[in-house]
Design a protein around this motif. Structure first.
Motif, PDB file in Angstrom:
ATOM      1  N   THR A  58       0.851  -1.186   0.000  1.00  0.00           N
ATOM      2  CA  THR A  58       0.000   0.000   0.000  1.00  0.00           C
ATOM      3  C   THR A  58       0.886   1.235   0.000  1.00  0.00           C
ATOM      4  O   THR A  58       1.751   1.391   0.876  1.00  0.00           O
ATOM      5  CB  THR A  58      -0.911   0.023   1.238  1.00  0.00           C
ATOM      6  OG1 THR A  58      -1.730  -1.156   1.229  1.00  0.00           O
ATOM      7  CG2 THR A  58      -1.818   1.251   1.230  1.00  0.00           C
ATOM      8  N   VAL A  59       0.701   2.078  -0.985  1.00  0.00           N
ATOM      9  CA  VAL A  59       1.530   3.268  -1.159  1.00  0.00           C
ATOM     10  C   VAL A  59       0.630   4.488  -1.328  1.00  0.00           C
ATOM     11  O   VAL A  59      -0.557   4.375  -1.633  1.00  0.00           O
ATOM     12  CB  VAL A  59       2.448   3.138  -2.388  1.00  0.00           C
ATOM     13  CG1 VAL A  59       3.434   1.996  -2.210  1.00  0.00           C
ATOM     14  CG2 VAL A  59       1.632   2.929  -3.667  1.00  0.00           C
ATOM     15  N   PHE A  60       1.211   5.665  -1.106  1.00  0.00           N
ATOM     16  CA  PHE A  60       0.498   6.883  -1.447  1.00  0.00           C
ATOM     17  C   PHE A  60       0.466   7.003  -2.969  1.00  0.00           C
ATOM     18  O   PHE A  60       1.446   6.672  -3.650  1.00  0.00           O
ATOM     19  CB  PHE A  60       1.193   8.095  -0.848  1.00  0.00           C
ATOM     20  CG  PHE A  60       1.103   8.163   0.654  1.00  0.00           C
ATOM     21  CD1 PHE A  60      -0.034   8.664   1.267  1.00  0.00           C
ATOM     22  CD2 PHE A  60       2.148   7.708   1.454  1.00  0.00           C
ATOM     23  CE1 PHE A  60      -0.130   8.716   2.647  1.00  0.00           C
ATOM     24  CE2 PHE A  60       2.066   7.753   2.832  1.00  0.00           C
ATOM     25  CZ  PHE A  60       0.916   8.253   3.432  1.00  0.00           C
ATOM     26  N   ARG A  61      -0.648   7.438  -3.486  1.00  0.00           N
ATOM     27  CA  ARG A  61      -0.694   7.629  -4.932  1.00  0.00           C
ATOM     28  C   ARG A  61       0.189   8.811  -5.307  1.00  0.00           C
ATOM     29  O   ARG A  61       0.558   9.627  -4.455  1.00  0.00           O
ATOM     30  CB  ARG A  61      -2.123   7.841  -5.414  1.00  0.00           C
ATOM     31  CG  ARG A  61      -2.817   9.069  -4.884  1.00  0.00           C
ATOM     32  CD  ARG A  61      -4.191   9.210  -5.530  1.00  0.00           C
ATOM     33  NE  ARG A  61      -4.902  10.371  -4.998  1.00  0.00           N
ATOM     34  CZ  ARG A  61      -4.705  11.615  -5.401  1.00  0.00           C
ATOM     35  NH1 ARG A  61      -3.786  11.868  -6.345  1.00  0.00           N
ATOM     36  NH2 ARG A  61      -5.392  12.611  -4.877  1.00  0.00           N
ATOM     37  N   ARG A  62       0.553   8.877  -6.554  1.00  0.00           N
ATOM     38  CA  ARG A  62       1.409   9.976  -6.998  1.00  0.00           C
ATOM     39  C   ARG A  62       0.577  11.261  -7.076  1.00  0.00           C
ATOM     40  O   ARG A  62      -0.466  11.287  -7.751  1.00  0.00           O
ATOM     41  CB  ARG A  62       2.012   9.670  -8.374  1.00  0.00           C
ATOM     42  CG  ARG A  62       2.929   8.449  -8.392  1.00  0.00           C
ATOM     43  CD  ARG A  62       3.562   8.300  -9.767  1.00  0.00           C
ATOM     44  NE  ARG A  62       4.288   7.059  -9.917  1.00  0.00           N
ATOM     45  CZ  ARG A  62       5.542   6.859  -9.523  1.00  0.00           C
ATOM     46  NH1 ARG A  62       6.209   7.846  -8.953  1.00  0.00           N
ATOM     47  NH2 ARG A  62       6.136   5.693  -9.710  1.00  0.00           N
ATOM     48  N   PRO A  63       1.008  12.337  -6.423  1.00  0.00           N
ATOM     49  CA  PRO A  63       0.236  13.577  -6.484  1.00  0.00           C
ATOM     50  C   PRO A  63       0.151  14.124  -7.911  1.00  0.00           C
ATOM     51  O   PRO A  63       1.139  14.108  -8.652  1.00  0.00           O
ATOM     52  CB  PRO A  63       1.023  14.539  -5.589  1.00  0.00           C
ATOM     53  CG  PRO A  63       1.852  13.662  -4.711  1.00  0.00           C
ATOM     54  CD  PRO A  63       2.173  12.453  -5.533  1.00  0.00           C
ATOM     55  N   MET A  64      -1.013  14.586  -8.266  1.00  0.00           N
ATOM     56  CA  MET A  64      -1.229  15.223  -9.563  1.00  0.00           C
ATOM     57  C   MET A  64      -0.965  16.718  -9.398  1.00  0.00           C
ATOM     58  O   MET A  64      -1.558  17.374  -8.539  1.00  0.00           O
ATOM     59  CB  MET A  64      -2.658  14.990 -10.032  1.00  0.00           C
ATOM     60  CG  MET A  64      -3.118  13.546  -9.950  1.00  0.00           C
ATOM     61  SD  MET A  64      -2.369  12.504 -11.226  1.00  0.00           S
ATOM     62  CE  MET A  64      -3.317  13.015 -12.655  1.00  0.00           C
ATOM     63  N   VAL A  65      -0.071  17.248 -10.208  1.00  0.00           N
ATOM     64  CA  VAL A  65       0.319  18.651 -10.090  1.00  0.00           C
ATOM     65  C   VAL A  65      -0.041  19.381 -11.382  1.00  0.00           C
ATOM     66  O   VAL A  65       0.500  19.074 -12.444  1.00  0.00           O
ATOM     67  CB  VAL A  65       1.823  18.800  -9.800  1.00  0.00           C
ATOM     68  CG1 VAL A  65       2.196  20.281  -9.658  1.00  0.00           C
ATOM     69  CG2 VAL A  65       2.204  18.033  -8.541  1.00  0.00           C
ATOM     70  N   GLY A  66      -0.971  20.322 -11.276  1.00  0.00           N
ATOM     71  CA  GLY A  66      -1.372  21.101 -12.438  1.00  0.00           C
ATOM     72  C   GLY A  66      -0.344  22.167 -12.764  1.00  0.00           C
ATOM     73  O   GLY A  66       0.169  22.845 -11.866  1.00  0.00           O
ATOM     74  N   ILE A  67      -0.025  22.334 -14.042  1.00  0.00           N
ATOM     75  CA  ILE A  67       0.967  23.312 -14.494  1.00  0.00           C
ATOM     76  C   ILE A  67       0.324  24.209 -15.547  1.00  0.00           C
ATOM     77  O   ILE A  67      -0.162  23.731 -16.578  1.00  0.00           O
ATOM     78  CB  ILE A  67       2.221  22.620 -15.067  1.00  0.00           C
ATOM     79  CG1 ILE A  67       2.878  21.761 -13.980  1.00  0.00           C
ATOM     80  CG2 ILE A  67       3.209  23.639 -15.619  1.00  0.00           C
ATOM     81  CD1 ILE A  67       4.048  20.937 -14.469  1.00  0.00           C
ATOM     82  N   ILE A  68       0.331  25.511 -15.269  1.00  0.00           N
ATOM     83  CA  ILE A  68      -0.265  26.497 -16.171  1.00  0.00           C
ATOM     84  C   ILE A  68       0.795  27.543 -16.490  1.00  0.00           C
ATOM     85  O   ILE A  68       1.462  28.060 -15.589  1.00  0.00           O
ATOM     86  CB  ILE A  68      -1.481  27.189 -15.519  1.00  0.00           C
ATOM     87  CG1 ILE A  68      -2.537  26.158 -15.101  1.00  0.00           C
ATOM     88  CG2 ILE A  68      -2.090  28.221 -16.462  1.00  0.00           C
ATOM     89  CD1 ILE A  68      -3.650  26.743 -14.235  1.00  0.00           C
TER      90      ILE A  68
END
Length: 410
Positions: free
Chosen positions: A177-187
């Motif tokens: 069980t792992v933390f999911r990879r954070p989604m990082v928005g780039i604008i």
């Protein structure tokens, strides 16, 4: 809300990281866990190793049978047999006895050490002479010496490197069980910014930041989500920011963080629901006009438009927040490179100056030298030439040639 452009120290900004929460968790196969962060303590289902085993090719013995042995006065031992790999020996070792054993073999009952084969001579099929003494436990890994059954082998919050993956395999874990990879928005913002595949016209620049920031996000364990280029239009920026906040865990806007008539980032943040600006201005160079806001529990960054400034701010300030989202608590210690400054460097008090440097060592084998790569924050080639960054402290007017410095690797 903080006063507009109220400059905060780096330490003050980093103090906000603890107020953001890690992302959710998921279960992945062991083969897919590399680079992920454990979201649970990992235990072994057995002692590791599950038996006392040899670390050398040689003979399993009672250590007391070799005490006082030397080339002039060897100990003579009776060979009881040979230990087969993967099989429990069906004989025991008593005083004055030995058994042939290979690296990884299970010690027979009664044996407590292994004498290396290089320190023995075979006299006949059943007798050896040993001309070195060994201590109890020498050349042996005891049962459970590596990992004890039911004790944590790895703690939650640990980044899984190849060695951690190997330990998980030893623990019998086929999934973790792992933390999911954070989604990082780039604008990216600005009328002057054009896509990479477009030839810039007069007064225009290609969108460097989307690519460089995406790379930094991936290197930190996140997943970049590119929202493209937004022109200097308040409504367009508002729409893009709303979409990014709805679908990602953290948002970064490059450009639009400085004081200017067409910079709408602050105005948009003031309008977004459940949003407050935590910081607008950091005592750092390059990157002073950086914004940090909290929107619905998510970190929202306004980074400088200049490519080098944005990358330095990410490395010095944003990365710890992304580590927090990743679930990291057991971080691998990253030691900076110790070097000697090759020339004088001036600095202004009241800010931390991050200077790009190239590392070099002279042919005579002297100390590692840090050679400053001087250039304006918009020159991306200075980052390509650099091996790392050195920080000149907030209360320091500069560094002298020959000063000892610590280099943050890039």
């Amino acid at each position: 809300m903080k006063e507009f452009f109220h400059v905060e120290t780096i330490e003050g900004v980093l103090a906000h990281a603890a107020s953001f929460s890690a992302v959710g968790t998921e279960t992945v196969a062991l083969a897919e866990c590399l680079g992920r962060v454990l979201a649970e303590d990992a235990y072994s289902d057995v002692d590791i190793p599950d038996f006392s085993r040899s670390t050398m090719d040689g003979f399993a013995v009672k250590a007391s049978s070799t005490f006082g042995a030397s080339e002039a006065n060897p100990a003579y031992l009776n060979v009881r047999g040979q230990v087969k790999m993967g099989v429990r020996p069906d004989f025991s070792i008593g005083p004055g006895e030995a058994a042939r054993i290979a690296t990884g073999g299970m010690l027979p009952e009664g044996a407590d050490s292994v004498i290396m084969i290089e320190h023995t001579d075979l006299l006949d099929d059943t007798t050896i002479e040993a001309y070195r003494s060994v201590a109890p436990g020498q050349h042996v890994i005891e049962k459970g010496e590596d990992i004890r059954h039911a004790e944590p082998a790895l703690a939650s919050g640990t980044r899984i490197r190849p060695q951690e993956a190997g330990l998980l395999a030893a623990c019998g874990r086929t999934a973790v069980t792992v933390f999911r990879r954070p989604m990082v928005g780039i604008i990216s913002t600005g009328d002057e910014v054009v896509p990479v595949d477009q030839v810039p016209g007069e007064g225009q620049v290609r969108d460097i930041n989307t690519q460089s920031l995406s790379g930094q996000v991936m290197a930190a364990g996140g997943v970049p989500v590119v929202f493209g280029i937004v022109r200097d239009n308040r409504d367009d920026l508002m729409k893009k920011c709303r979409g990014a906040l709805e679908t990602t865990d953290m948002v970064m806007i490059s450009g639009g963080s400085s004081v200017g008539a067409r910079d709408f980032t602050v105005e948009v943040l003031d309008t977004l629901p459940d949003t407050g600006i935590l910081v607008h201005g950091i005592s750092i160079s390059p990157g002073k006009p950086t914004i940090l806001a909290r929107s619905g529990g998510k970190a929202f960054w306004g980074l400088p438009g200049h490519a080098v400034s944005a990358m330095v701010v990410f490395a010095a300030v944003v990365r710890p927040f992304l580590d927090r989202l990743c679930g990291l608590t057991q971080t691998v210690r990253q030691f900076p490179v110790k070097a000697v400054l090759s020339r004088n460097l001036a600095s202004a008090q009241g800010r931390v100056d991050y200077v790009r440097v190239r590392l070099d060592r002279d042919e005579a084998g002297g100390p590692v030298m840090a050679e400053p790569i001087l250039g304006k924050s918009g020159l991306i080639n200075t980052m390509v030439k650099a091996d790392g960054l050195i920080a000149i402290g907030i209360d320091t007017e500069g560094l002298d040639q020959g000063a000892a410095v610590e280099v943050m690797p890039l």
